[in-house]
Design a protein around this motif. Sequence first.
Motif, mmCIF file in Angstrom:
data_model
loop_
_atom_site.group_PDB
_atom_site.id
_atom_site.type_symbol
_atom_site.label_atom_id
_atom_site.label_comp_id
_atom_site.label_asym_id
_atom_site.label_seq_id
_atom_site.Cartn_x
_atom_site.Cartn_y
_atom_site.Cartn_z
ATOM 1 N N ASP A 90 -0.709 -12.746 3.245
ATOM 2 C CA ASP A 90 -1.561 -11.457 3.579
ATOM 3 C C ASP A 90 -0.615 -10.524 4.637
ATOM 4 O O ASP A 90 -0.799 -9.318 4.257
ATOM 5 N N ASP A 94 0.107 -6.734 3.759
ATOM 6 C CA ASP A 94 -0.181 -5.828 4.547
ATOM 7 C C ASP A 94 0.925 -5.110 5.491
ATOM 8 O O ASP A 94 0.454 -4.245 6.060
ATOM 9 N N ARG A 99 0.743 -11.120 14.585
ATOM 10 C CA ARG A 99 -0.266 -11.938 14.273
ATOM 11 C C ARG A 99 -0.550 -13.006 15.647
ATOM 12 O O ARG A 99 0.443 -13.394 16.052
HETATM 13 MG MG MG Z 1 -4.351 -8.465 6.778
#
Ligand code: MG
Length: 307
Positions: A90, A94, A99
């Motif tokens: 992801d 994106d 993160r």
């Molecule tokens: Mg995302």
Amino acid sequence: MRTANDNSDWLVCEQTRLAAAQLGLFLRKAVTAEDVQIRVMALDLIERGGKRLRPSLLFLAATYGEFVQEPLMRAAAALELVHIASLYHDDVMDRAPMRRNGASVNARWGNALAALAGTYLFARASALLASLGDIPNQMASQASVELCAGQLQEVENAYNLELTEAGHLNMVVRKTATLFELPCRLGAHLSGASAPHAEALATYGRHLGLAFQLTDDVLDLTGKASQLGKATGVDLREGVYSLPVLRAVRQQDAGGQRLRELLGQAWLAEEDAQTALQLVRESAGVASTLAVAREHAQRAREALATL
Ligand code: MG
Ligand code: FPP
């Protein structure tokens, strides 16, 4: 070995808390690899902890049957690895820079290695699932297919201002709620819980997942990166229009009109992105999305009434 990042103290159910506390060590062993590069990348998010919500749901669901820790640990680790693998992929999709309070794997090692690391974690998860037998394996495979389908739906609808709310929520169910429902179903199955209990737990997980993603989507608009541990405003810049955005765009006022002019095109200047974010934050879409999230949280609680 348990580190500060293996925090399970928030869990109220003792059996769940004790099992979750051992998960970190099990995960580290499960992803071990001879190759240093793949090992370091695979461990990156595991070492940063996270809430470990999916394993916790699995352990909790299993308390409604016979709680045998060893197979449950393998299942819980597998689902956490599928989740982390999906985050690696992801974040590539994106183009997310952050993160869990640090640079994302793609920001650190590039897209190619991040995609490979995600696939490696998925392969390790598959090995654990295969050891659990046919039914758990099929349940998890089907869920992974749903995750991919949901993610694909998101990509296909990038910059689509005509996306219906029903279409959007269907995508949220597939990409997120699926991986909340699965641990509940799997925990119930592996512990031999009754069919009505398994259904109630699955309904709980599905609505919890919807409440989670809708709230996460609001936080992407209103939260602070320093508090969330990930960059904000990512969705809107990438043309992923979440429920608050879809609702703000449909408002019949000057803000809605301006948003319709700004969005719906694949390239947005940074100044325009800031304006659009501000307009969405000031719109009624934020509060009304949180109200929908609360409705799902309530439905999740109601599902538990039969247990
Ligand atoms: Mg995302
Ligand atoms: C985070 O959403 C991402 C997901 C919920 C699912 C991602 C799924 C895939 C990449 C496909 C399947 C992959 C595997 C390995 C089975 P988000 O971007 O809204 O959340 P964020 O703000 O935390 O990034």
